[in-house]
Design an enzyme around this catalytic site. Structure first.
Site, PDB file in Angstrom:
ATOM      1  N   ASP A  67       0.837  -1.416  -0.107  1.00  0.00           N
ATOM      2  CA  ASP A  67       0.039   0.085   0.120  1.00  0.00           C
ATOM      3  C   ASP A  67       0.842   1.248  -0.117  1.00  0.00           C
ATOM      4  OD1 ASP A  67       1.047  -0.358   2.517  1.00  0.00           O
ATOM      5  OD2 ASP A  67      -0.878  -0.537   3.479  1.00  0.00           O
ATOM      6  N   ASN A 136      -7.485  -2.691  13.972  1.00  0.00           N
ATOM      7  CA  ASN A 136      -8.908  -2.823  13.667  1.00  0.00           C
ATOM      8  C   ASN A 136      -9.071  -4.000  12.683  1.00  0.00           C
ATOM      9  OD1 ASN A 136      -7.902  -1.897  11.214  1.00  0.00           O
ATOM     10  ND2 ASN A 136      -9.574  -0.148  11.284  1.00  0.00           N
ATOM     11  N   HIS A 138      -7.011  -4.614   9.991  1.00  0.00           N
ATOM     12  CA  HIS A 138      -6.765  -4.406   8.499  1.00  0.00           C
ATOM     13  C   HIS A 138      -5.629  -4.983   8.050  1.00  0.00           C
ATOM     14  CE1 HIS A 138      -4.759  -0.203   9.400  1.00  0.00           C
ATOM     15  NE2 HIS A 138      -3.854  -0.874   9.293  1.00  0.00           N
ATOM     16  N   GLU A 143      -9.632  -1.798   4.934  1.00  0.00           N
ATOM     17  CA  GLU A 143     -10.155  -1.404   6.273  1.00  0.00           C
ATOM     18  C   GLU A 143     -11.592  -2.309   6.578  1.00  0.00           C
ATOM     19  OE1 GLU A 143      -8.582   0.231   8.241  1.00  0.00           O
ATOM     20  OE2 GLU A 143      -8.438   2.449   7.736  1.00  0.00           O
TER      21      GLU A 143
HETATM   22  C1  GLP Z   1      -0.508   0.384   8.424  1.00  0.00           C
HETATM   23  C2  GLP Z   1      -0.140  -0.384   7.278  1.00  0.00           C
HETATM   24  C3  GLP Z   1      -0.319  -1.783   7.431  1.00  0.00           C
HETATM   25  C4  GLP Z   1       0.161  -2.211   8.620  1.00  0.00           C
HETATM   26  C5  GLP Z   1      -0.536  -1.525   9.910  1.00  0.00           C
HETATM   27  C6  GLP Z   1      -0.043  -2.094  11.215  1.00  0.00           C
HETATM   28  O1  GLP Z   1      -1.649   0.875   8.534  1.00  0.00           O
HETATM   29  N1  GLP Z   1      -0.930   0.013   6.219  1.00  0.00           N
HETATM   30  O2  GLP Z   1       0.236  -2.670   6.381  1.00  0.00           O
HETATM   31  O3  GLP Z   1       0.039  -3.685   8.815  1.00  0.00           O
HETATM   32  O4  GLP Z   1      -0.238  -0.069   9.875  1.00  0.00           O
HETATM   33  O5  GLP Z   1       0.992  -1.291  11.520  1.00  0.00           O
HETATM   34  P1  GLP Z   1       1.990  -1.518  12.820  1.00  0.00           P
HETATM   35  O6  GLP Z   1       3.010  -2.506  12.353  1.00  0.00           O
HETATM   36  O7  GLP Z   1       2.812  -0.402  12.955  1.00  0.00           O
HETATM   37  O8  GLP Z   1       1.129  -1.905  14.093  1.00  0.00           O
END
Ligand code: GLP
Length: 241
Positions: A67, A136, A138, A143
C-alpha cells in the site's frame, strides 16, 4: 494456519526473517509482497544484516508493497516508498527497478491501481506475502467494510487507522485520508502468507481475526480461508489465544 509463538519482538523478527530467507534461497527468482508499519522493521533489520553477511541475496527478488498513502511522493519521508528504501532496499543487493510500491502521487489514481494490479498479475502473483495487522484487523489498508475488496483500489482510511498512524506524522491532520492498497483478492492469491504481530495491543485483534468468524468487518479473518498461512507472534500478541 500455523502459529509460531516466540518470546520477544526480536525472536519474532528472527523467525519471520528466516521464513523469508528460506523462500528466497529455495525459490529463485522470487516475488515477495512486503509490508510497512513498525512490526516488520526488526524483520527487515535481520534481512539487511544477513544480506551483508552473504546469507541471502536479493539479486533475483522482485517486490510489491501492499500500500501507499495518496498524495505523497516517493521522496516524502512519510511515504511508504521512502520507508521501504530507508528500512530495506537501500541496504540490500536488490535492483531498485524490481521494487514496486503503489503510485500515491499519480495524476490518475484509478489508472495507477489498475496498472499495479496488472503488474502483479503479470509477475504471476506473490510467492510469499508479508503482512502486519492493523488494530482494527486491517491488512494492507483494507479497512473493515461490508465486503472483501478484490483488487488494488483506493480506500478511505478509518478514524482509528488515522489515529493509530498519526504517531508517525507531525500531527493527525497530516495523515493522508486516502490510500492505495492491494485488495484482499490480490493478497489471497499469494502462494504463501506470513503474518507478524507483536505487543499486548495486538492480542485482542489476533484472537478476533484468527479464532473469530470470517467477516469483512475484520479483514484479516479472511486469512483463515487461505491454505498456507504462518502467523508469527510474540508472547504478548499471543496472550489471548
Ligand atoms: C499500517 C499499514 C499496514 C500495517 C499496519 C500495522 O496501517 N498500512 O500494512 O500492517 O499499519 O502497523 P504496525 O505494524 O505499526 O502496528
Amino acid at each position: 494456519m500455523r502459529f509460531i509463538i516466540t518470546d520477544s519482538y526480536e525472536a519474532m523478527s528472527r523467525s519471520a526473517a528466516d521464513i523469508i530467507e528460506a523462500q528466497i534461497n529455495e525459490d529463485s527468482p522470487c516475488t515477495l509482497g512486503l509490508a510497512t508499519g513498525s512490526t516488520p522493521i526488526g524483520t527487515y533489520q535481520f534481512l539487511v544484516e544477513d544480506c551483508r553477511q552473504g546469507k541471502v541475496s536479493f539479486a533475483n527478488v522482485e517486490t510489491y508493497n501492499l500500500d501507499e498513502y495518496c498524495g505523497l511522493s516517493p521522496e516524502s519521508p512519510d511515504s511508504y516508498h521512502y520507508f521501504m528504501n530507508a528500512n530495506l532496499f537501500d541496504f540490500v543487493d536488490i535492483d531498485k527497478a524490481n521494487t514496486h510500491v503503489p503510485e500515491g502521487d499519480g495524476s490518475d489514481a484509478e489508472a495507477s491501481c489498475e496498472a499495479y494490479e496488472q503488474a502483479i498479475e503479470d509477475a504471476g502473483w506473490m510467492d510469499l506475502q508479508l503482512l502486519g495487522l492493523g488494530n482494527n484487523g486491517h491488512i494492507g489498508f483494507n479497512e473493515p467494510a461490508a465486503d472483501f475488496p478484490v483488487s488494488t483500489h483506493i480506500v478511505r482510511l478509518t478514524e482509528s487507522t488515522i489515529d493509530a498512524n498519526s504517531r508517525l506524522f507531525e500531527s493527525a491532520d497530516d495523515v493522508p485520508r486516502e490510500a492505495i492498497t492491494m485488495g484482499i483478492g490480490t493478497i489471497m492469491k499469494a502462494r504463501k502468507i506470513l503474518v507478524v504481530a507483536n505487543g499486548v495491543g495486538k492480542a485482542a485483534i489476533v484472537k478476533e481475526a484468527f479464532l473469530g468468524p470470517v467477516t469483512p468487518e475484520v479483514p484479516a479473518s479472511v486469512l483463515q480461508l487461505h491454505p498456507d498461512v504462518t502467523v508469527v507472534l510474540d508472547r504478548e500478541a499471543a496472550s489471548q489465544l
